[in-house]
Design a protein around this motif. Structure first.
Motif, short mmCIF file in Angstrom:
data_model
loop_
_atom_site.label_atom_id
_atom_site.label_comp_id
_atom_site.label_asym_id
_atom_site.label_seq_id
_atom_site.Cartn_x
_atom_site.Cartn_y
_atom_site.Cartn_z
N ARG A 14 28.70 42.31 44.07
CA ARG A 14 29.09 43.67 44.48
C ARG A 14 29.96 44.30 43.41
N PRO A 15 30.04 45.64 43.34
CA PRO A 15 30.95 46.28 42.38
C PRO A 15 32.39 45.96 42.74
N MET A 16 33.21 45.86 41.72
CA MET A 16 34.62 45.48 41.92
C MET A 16 35.52 46.14 40.89
N THR A 17 36.80 46.25 41.21
CA THR A 17 37.80 46.67 40.23
C THR A 17 38.22 45.43 39.43
N GLY A 18 38.89 45.67 38.33
CA GLY A 18 39.40 44.57 37.52
C GLY A 18 40.32 43.68 38.34
N TYR A 19 41.07 44.31 39.18
CA TYR A 19 42.00 43.56 40.02
C TYR A 19 41.25 42.65 40.98
N ASP A 20 40.21 43.22 41.65
CA ASP A 20 39.36 42.41 42.53
C ASP A 20 38.81 41.22 41.77
N VAL A 21 38.30 41.50 40.58
CA VAL A 21 37.69 40.45 39.78
C VAL A 21 38.70 39.34 39.52
N SER A 22 39.91 39.76 39.13
CA SER A 22 40.88 38.73 38.77
C SER A 22 41.31 37.93 40.01
N LYS A 23 41.32 38.56 41.19
CA LYS A 23 41.63 37.82 42.42
C LYS A 23 40.48 36.91 42.83
N GLN A 24 39.26 37.45 42.81
CA GLN A 24 38.09 36.65 43.16
C GLN A 24 37.95 35.44 42.26
N PHE A 25 38.30 35.67 41.00
CA PHE A 25 38.18 34.61 40.03
C PHE A 25 38.94 33.38 40.48
N SER A 26 40.15 33.59 40.93
CA SER A 26 40.97 32.44 41.30
C SER A 26 40.42 31.73 42.54
N GLN A 27 39.61 32.45 43.34
CA GLN A 27 39.11 31.84 44.57
C GLN A 27 37.73 31.22 44.45
N SER A 28 36.89 31.78 43.59
CA SER A 28 35.53 31.24 43.57
C SER A 28 35.09 30.80 42.17
N VAL A 29 34.80 31.75 41.32
CA VAL A 29 34.27 31.39 40.00
C VAL A 29 35.24 30.51 39.22
N ALA A 30 36.53 30.65 39.49
CA ALA A 30 37.52 29.90 38.71
C ALA A 30 37.33 28.40 38.82
N HIS A 31 36.74 27.92 39.94
CA HIS A 31 36.49 26.49 40.05
C HIS A 31 35.52 26.05 38.96
N VAL A 32 34.79 27.03 38.50
CA VAL A 32 33.70 26.77 37.57
C VAL A 32 34.05 27.33 36.18
N TRP A 33 34.89 28.34 36.16
CA TRP A 33 35.28 28.95 34.90
C TRP A 33 36.58 29.73 35.10
N HIS A 34 37.66 29.20 34.57
CA HIS A 34 38.95 29.85 34.76
C HIS A 34 39.23 30.91 33.71
N ALA A 35 39.86 32.01 34.10
CA ALA A 35 40.33 33.00 33.14
C ALA A 35 41.51 33.77 33.72
N PRO A 36 42.55 34.03 32.90
CA PRO A 36 43.68 34.83 33.34
C PRO A 36 43.34 36.31 33.22
N ASP A 37 44.08 37.18 33.93
CA ASP A 37 43.71 38.60 33.93
C ASP A 37 43.91 39.27 32.58
N SER A 38 44.74 38.67 31.73
CA SER A 38 44.91 39.25 30.39
C SER A 38 43.65 39.09 29.56
N GLN A 39 42.75 38.24 30.02
CA GLN A 39 41.46 38.12 29.33
C GLN A 39 40.42 38.97 30.04
N ILE A 40 40.59 39.09 31.35
CA ILE A 40 39.58 39.77 32.17
C ILE A 40 39.55 41.27 31.88
#
Lengths: 200, 200
Positions: A14-40
């Motif tokens: 789904r479409p998302m804001t950068g903030y959404d992305v950085s939050k979602q990252f920590s909950q789902s994709v991050a298990h598979v690929w971590h990134a801090p918001d300064s990179q996102i």
DNA sequence: TGCCACTAACTATAGAGATAGGTAGTTTGT
DNA sequence: ACAAACTACCTATCTCTATAGTTAGTGGCA
């Protein structure tokens, strides 16, 4: 370059804001690929510049605005191409195994503490992975639910089983790490029962 | 910062030139921590600047010279301190698992090819690890042999068993990766028997 | 004598990633 | 009315890694 594709993967749900992305990252994709918001954030900008994403400014509260990113056709194409290209093999670079190989240099107490720390980290990580796996199995995982909306019900099983497959791999890894650390603790007990002697 | 300690670890076995280090790396420590020589040379310089190493220029052939690095007392101290400090936990960053989670986007043929590539890479890697492990068990490993010279024979077993322990961890990881890839191949066969359908 | 593989030791550059900040508006609770 | 927590979006800097070169001497062999 995998960050770019991890972001594309997430944004295809789904479409998302950068903030959404950085939050979602920590909950789902991050298990598979971590990134801090300064990179996102910078990467999202670059992806928009490269035509993989398009953004829409949406109002937020009275004065605020936010920028919502959606994957473009070019983005979908790039993601598919990446999916079909050979995987890059990562080089071994894991401090724990490096240390383990030279454990004769460590204080017995420190060696024990480190192995416990390693085991506990992976135990926690394993619990998180298993919890997430369960939400995939019962399809309560929010991002997954949003993703399935784009597909026909006949496709759901296929999509979900690939996600579970990925988690199964991570879970195996975590279990192997825990077992290894526990073997290490037994080894330290066996070898360092008495005060350690120093090299000549 | 682990590169620095991987280099110290290697150089505690005997003094070496940068070239030796970069060759040894690919044969031993690299299984545990990989680095190309473009990283090794500058890091050795920095380590000398920081007093962890000292270098001696030795003649080589008629006109040539080479620089041999030896670990200083400060280097030994730094290495011991690192050994006794908590391990840094690496974040998950493995493209294979990222891709696996989104395999519904791949062409079935590409998915099969990638899983095979992944499995074959790890199979090869496993063979190398097991071969190296064997040279540790029978103590024919050259760097290990040089290392043991500094120690009393009563210490040998302890030192060797830690090295084997490290390799056992890597071997477990490799085996888990292979098993996972094979499960993936079966999964792709099961789910992609017929031509794949596209998302709406 | 010329060639080639090897030893030796780098440099240059770009991209990835980690760490640590900063600024401004919003929502919620007291 | 105010604080605290959260949403939103960055920037700056440094280190780490990867890739691809460069330069020069050595040793052997055809």
């Amino acid at each position: 370059m995998s960050l770019r594709f991890a972001l594309l993967a997430l944004l295809t749900s789904r479409p998302m804001t950068g903030y959404d992305v950085s939050k979602q990252f920590s909950q789902s994709v991050a298990h598979v690929w971590h990134a801090p918001d300064s990179q996102i954030y910078p990467e999202l900008n670059r992806m928009e510049r490269d035509g993989l994403l398009e953004s829409a400014v949406v109002p937020w509260g009275k004065k605020g605005t936010k920028k919502e990113y959606a994957v473009t056709e070019a983005g979908v194409k790039a993601f598919r191409e990446w999916m079909d290209s050979p995987i890059e093999i990562r080089r071994q670079r894991e401090p724990a195994y490096l240390k383990a190989a030279y454990l004769e240099w460590a204080e017995p107490g420190a060696a024990r503490a480190e192995l416990k720390q390693f085991r506990d980290h992976w135990t926690e990580h394993l619990a998180m992975l298993e919890a997430t796996r369960a939400t995939l199995v019962d399809r309560s995982h929010p991002t997954l639910a949003r993703r399935l909306e784009h597909y026909d019900a006949s496709e759901w099983d296929r999509i979900v089983r690939y996600k579970i497959f990925a988690y199964d791999g991570l879970i195996d890894q975590a279990r192997a790490a825990i077992t290894w650390a526990e073997r290490g603790l037994l080894l330290v007990e066996e070898l360092e029962g008495s005060p350690s002697t120093e090299p000549a």
